[in-house]
Scaffold this motif. Structure first.
Motif, PDB file in Angstrom:
ATOM      1  N   LYS A 114       0.832  -1.207   0.000  1.00  0.00           N
ATOM      2  CA  LYS A 114       0.000   0.000   0.000  1.00  0.00           C
ATOM      3  C   LYS A 114       0.865   1.254   0.000  1.00  0.00           C
ATOM      4  CE  LYS A 114      -4.170  -1.676   2.316  1.00  0.00           C
ATOM      5  NZ  LYS A 114      -4.980  -1.583   3.544  1.00  0.00           N
ATOM      6  N   ALA A 117       2.481   1.699  -3.425  1.00  0.00           N
ATOM      7  CA  ALA A 117       1.494   2.182  -4.397  1.00  0.00           C
ATOM      8  C   ALA A 117       1.188   3.667  -4.174  1.00  0.00           C
ATOM      9  CB  ALA A 117       0.214   1.350  -4.297  1.00  0.00           C
ATOM     10  N   LEU A 118       1.057   4.063  -2.923  1.00  0.00           N
ATOM     11  CA  LEU A 118       0.776   5.451  -2.580  1.00  0.00           C
ATOM     12  C   LEU A 118       1.882   6.384  -3.082  1.00  0.00           C
ATOM     13  CD1 LEU A 118      -1.066   7.390  -0.854  1.00  0.00           C
ATOM     14  CD2 LEU A 118       0.423   6.810   1.057  1.00  0.00           C
ATOM     15  N   SER A 120       4.188   5.682  -5.351  1.00  0.00           N
ATOM     16  CA  SER A 120       4.270   5.573  -6.807  1.00  0.00           C
ATOM     17  C   SER A 120       3.235   6.465  -7.486  1.00  0.00           C
ATOM     18  CB  SER A 120       4.062   4.112  -7.216  1.00  0.00           C
ATOM     19  OG  SER A 120       4.091   3.988  -8.610  1.00  0.00           O
ATOM     20  N   ARG A 121       1.993   6.435  -7.005  1.00  0.00           N
ATOM     21  CA  ARG A 121       0.944   7.297  -7.564  1.00  0.00           C
ATOM     22  C   ARG A 121       1.315   8.764  -7.446  1.00  0.00           C
ATOM     23  NH1 ARG A 121      -2.617   3.944  -4.935  1.00  0.00           N
ATOM     24  NH2 ARG A 121      -2.833   5.433  -3.215  1.00  0.00           N
ATOM     25  N   THR A 122       1.820   9.143  -6.306  1.00  0.00           N
ATOM     26  CA  THR A 122       2.174  10.541  -6.074  1.00  0.00           C
ATOM     27  C   THR A 122       3.277  10.997  -7.017  1.00  0.00           C
ATOM     28  OG1 THR A 122       1.563  10.334  -3.763  1.00  0.00           O
ATOM     29  CG2 THR A 122       2.975  12.186  -4.337  1.00  0.00           C
ATOM     30  N   ARG A 124       4.161   9.777  -9.838  1.00  0.00           N
ATOM     31  CA  ARG A 124       3.819   9.690 -11.262  1.00  0.00           C
ATOM     32  C   ARG A 124       3.207  10.999 -11.748  1.00  0.00           C
ATOM     33  NH1 ARG A 124       1.653   4.059 -10.953  1.00  0.00           N
ATOM     34  NH2 ARG A 124      -0.302   5.092 -10.470  1.00  0.00           N
ATOM     35  N   ASP A 125       2.814  11.853 -10.819  1.00  0.00           N
ATOM     36  CA  ASP A 125       2.207  13.145 -11.148  1.00  0.00           C
ATOM     37  C   ASP A 125       3.312  14.120 -11.558  1.00  0.00           C
ATOM     38  OD1 ASP A 125       1.209  15.805 -10.968  1.00  0.00           O
ATOM     39  OD2 ASP A 125      -0.399  15.120  -9.635  1.00  0.00           O
ATOM     40  N   GLN A 152      -5.108  14.076  -2.635  1.00  0.00           N
ATOM     41  CA  GLN A 152      -5.487  12.828  -3.307  1.00  0.00           C
ATOM     42  C   GLN A 152      -6.431  12.003  -2.446  1.00  0.00           C
ATOM     43  OE1 GLN A 152      -1.928  10.734  -4.422  1.00  0.00           O
ATOM     44  NE2 GLN A 152      -1.574  12.045  -6.191  1.00  0.00           N
TER      45      GLN A 152
END
Length: 154
Positions: A114, A117-118, A120-122, A124-125, A152
């Motif tokens: 988790k 993923a958190l 990575s998502r951040t 990727r912006d 987010q």
């Protein structure tokens, strides 16, 4: 889970350059010792062992080195902005200048994933990355990361 759960305000550093992954991992080991009381050599070895399984340079100048460590109570992280990007063997062959390292307990299971993923998502912006690259003050960088996570989550 939010960035505040993972990253302490003291866990951010801006460095002029890193000559290699190993040098960056030594810097991260020093930071982990200071911030979390972890053994520097153990952190470096764990990061190198994980990196040998496959590169953690995810592209667009971002690396997410991570490792599981004995004696750790919860998932925690550190962030480094490198002023002079360097070769990290990233998937897109681009040099790295942003690194978010994650450390998890050996039995962390889903919490480790988790957190990964958190982050990575951040990162990727492209807008978030541009703001991070435009700032050298660790407290400003912390604010950028924590505001991003709060926005987010909303």
């Amino acid at each position: 889970m939010t960035i505040q759960d993972i990253l302490p305000a003291t866990g951010i550093k801006v460095i002029a350059a890193a000559s290699s992954k190993k040098r960056l991992f030594h810097d991260l080991g020093d930071m982990a010792e200071t911030c979390f009381g972890l053994d520097q050599a153990m952190v470096v070895d764990a990061l190198l062992d994980r990196e040998n399984l496959g590169p953690t340079g995810v592209g667009h100048g971002v690396a997410l080195p991570h490792a599981r460590l004995p004696g750790l109570a919860k998932v925690c992280g550190l962030f480094v902005r490198i002023k002079k990007p360097f070769d990290f063997d990233s998937v897109d062959r681009q040099p790295v200048d942003l690194a978010f390292a994650l450390f998890a307990p050996e039995q962390a299971g889903v919490d480790h994933l988790k957190a990964l993923a958190l982050i990575s998502r951040t990162l990727r912006d492209s807008g978030v990355c541009a703001k991070l690259r435009a700032n050298e003050d660790p407290s400003t960088i912390y604010t950028i990361l924590t505001e991003t996570m709060t926005a987010q989550a909303a």
